[in-house]
Design a protein around this motif. Structure first.
Motif, PDB file in Angstrom:
ATOM      1  N   SER A  98       0.548   0.442 -12.210  1.00  0.00           N
ATOM      2  CA  SER A  98      -0.722   0.387 -11.477  1.00  0.00           C
ATOM      3  C   SER A  98      -1.295  -1.023 -11.413  1.00  0.00           C
ATOM      4  N   LEU A 124       6.520   1.728  -4.420  1.00  0.00           N
ATOM      5  CA  LEU A 124       6.370   0.731  -5.481  1.00  0.00           C
ATOM      6  C   LEU A 124       6.520   1.353  -6.865  1.00  0.00           C
ATOM      7  N   ARG A 125       5.982   2.536  -7.052  1.00  0.00           N
ATOM      8  CA  ARG A 125       6.139   3.212  -8.350  1.00  0.00           C
ATOM      9  C   ARG A 125       7.607   3.603  -8.578  1.00  0.00           C
ATOM     10  N   ILE A 144       0.669  -3.158  -8.947  1.00  0.00           N
ATOM     11  CA  ILE A 144       0.389  -2.742  -7.569  1.00  0.00           C
ATOM     12  C   ILE A 144      -0.985  -3.245  -7.131  1.00  0.00           C
ATOM     13  N   GLU A 145      -1.987  -3.092  -7.987  1.00  0.00           N
ATOM     14  CA  GLU A 145      -3.331  -3.570  -7.655  1.00  0.00           C
ATOM     15  C   GLU A 145      -3.349  -5.077  -7.432  1.00  0.00           C
ATOM     16  N   HIS A 166       0.818  -1.213   0.000  1.00  0.00           N
ATOM     17  CA  HIS A 166       0.000   0.000   0.000  1.00  0.00           C
ATOM     18  C   HIS A 166       0.857   1.271   0.000  1.00  0.00           C
ATOM     19  N   ASP A 167       2.172   1.106  -0.143  1.00  0.00           N
ATOM     20  CA  ASP A 167       3.079   2.241  -0.273  1.00  0.00           C
ATOM     21  C   ASP A 167       3.284   2.500  -1.770  1.00  0.00           C
ATOM     22  N   ASP A 168       2.267   3.114  -2.386  1.00  0.00           N
ATOM     23  CA  ASP A 168       2.282   3.344  -3.837  1.00  0.00           C
ATOM     24  C   ASP A 168       3.519   4.121  -4.294  1.00  0.00           C
ATOM     25  N   GLN A 177      -1.832  -5.714  -4.053  1.00  0.00           N
ATOM     26  CA  GLN A 177      -2.759  -5.307  -2.998  1.00  0.00           C
ATOM     27  C   GLN A 177      -3.913  -6.295  -2.865  1.00  0.00           C
TER      28      GLN A 177
END
Length: 159
Positions: free
Chosen positions: A102, A95-96, A105-106, A90-92, A109
Motif C-alpha cells: 500500500s 500492482l498488488r 502504491i500510494e 491506479h491499477d491497484d 500515485q
C-alpha cells in the motif's frame, strides 16, 4: 517482437512462436525478475548498464516509429506517458499482484504531477533533438524480469 529481436540478439530474447489469435508470443525463460534481484540488493551499476542498453535500442528504432506502431507496439512517448503512468499506478490489483504494498502504491500515485512535469521537460528537450523517447512494449507485455541485461517487451533483466 521478432522485428525487435533480430537486430539485438544479445539483448532481446527471441520469439519462439506467435499466436495472433491470442496476441501472445512465447519467449525463452528470462530467469530471475529484475525487481526481486534489486529488492535484495539495489545495484546502481546494473541499473545504469541496463538503462544504457535500453536507450541504445530505443535510439536505433527511433527513426522507425510508424512501422513499429503498425506492428502493434504501444506509443509510450513523452506526450502520452503521463496518462499511461496514471493508469498503471491506479491499477491497484495489478500492482498488488506484482508485489507492491500500500505504501509503495500510494507513493507512486502521489508522483503523477512530478511525472507530468518531467515528461514535459523531456519532451521539450527532445524537440531540439531528432530522437524521440519511447518504450519497447507490446499490447500484451507484462511487468517481468530477464537475464544478462536483456531487454524485451518493455522488460529489462539482469542475471
Amino acid at each position: 517482437m521478432v522485428h525487435l529481436a533480430t537486430p539485438f540478439p544479445a539483448d532481446i530474447l527471441p520469439v519462439l512462436a506467435l499466436n495472433e489469435g491470442m496476441g501472445t508470443f512465447p519467449m525463452p525463460d528470462g530467469s530471475e525478475p529484475l525487481r526481486g534481484k534489486l529488492k535484495e540488493s539495489y545495484d546502481l551499476q546494473i541499473v545504469g548498464t541496463l538503462l544504457n542498453r535500453y536507450a541504445s535500442i530505443q535510439r536505433t528504432f527511433s527513426s522507425q516509429l510508424d512501422p513499429l506502431f503498425m506492428l502493434g507496439l504501444d506509443d509510450w512517448r513523452m506526450a502520452v506517458f503521463p496518462d499511461l503512468y496514471d493508469n498503471l499506478v491506479h491499477d491497484d490489483i495489478l500492482l498488488r499482484r506484482e508485489g507492491l504494498g500500500s505504501a509503495e502504491i500510494e507513493k507512486l500515485q502521489g508522483n503523477g504531477e512530478k511525472v507530468r512535469r518531467l515528461c514535459a521537460l523531456l519532451a521539450a528537450s527532445r524537440r531540439a533533438s531528432p530522437t524521440p523517447f519511447f518504450l519497447l512494449s507490446s499490447p500484451h507485455s507484462q511487468i517481468s524480469g530477464c537475464r544478462r541485461g536483456r531487454v524485451w517487451s518493455g522488460k529489462i533483466s539482469s542475471g
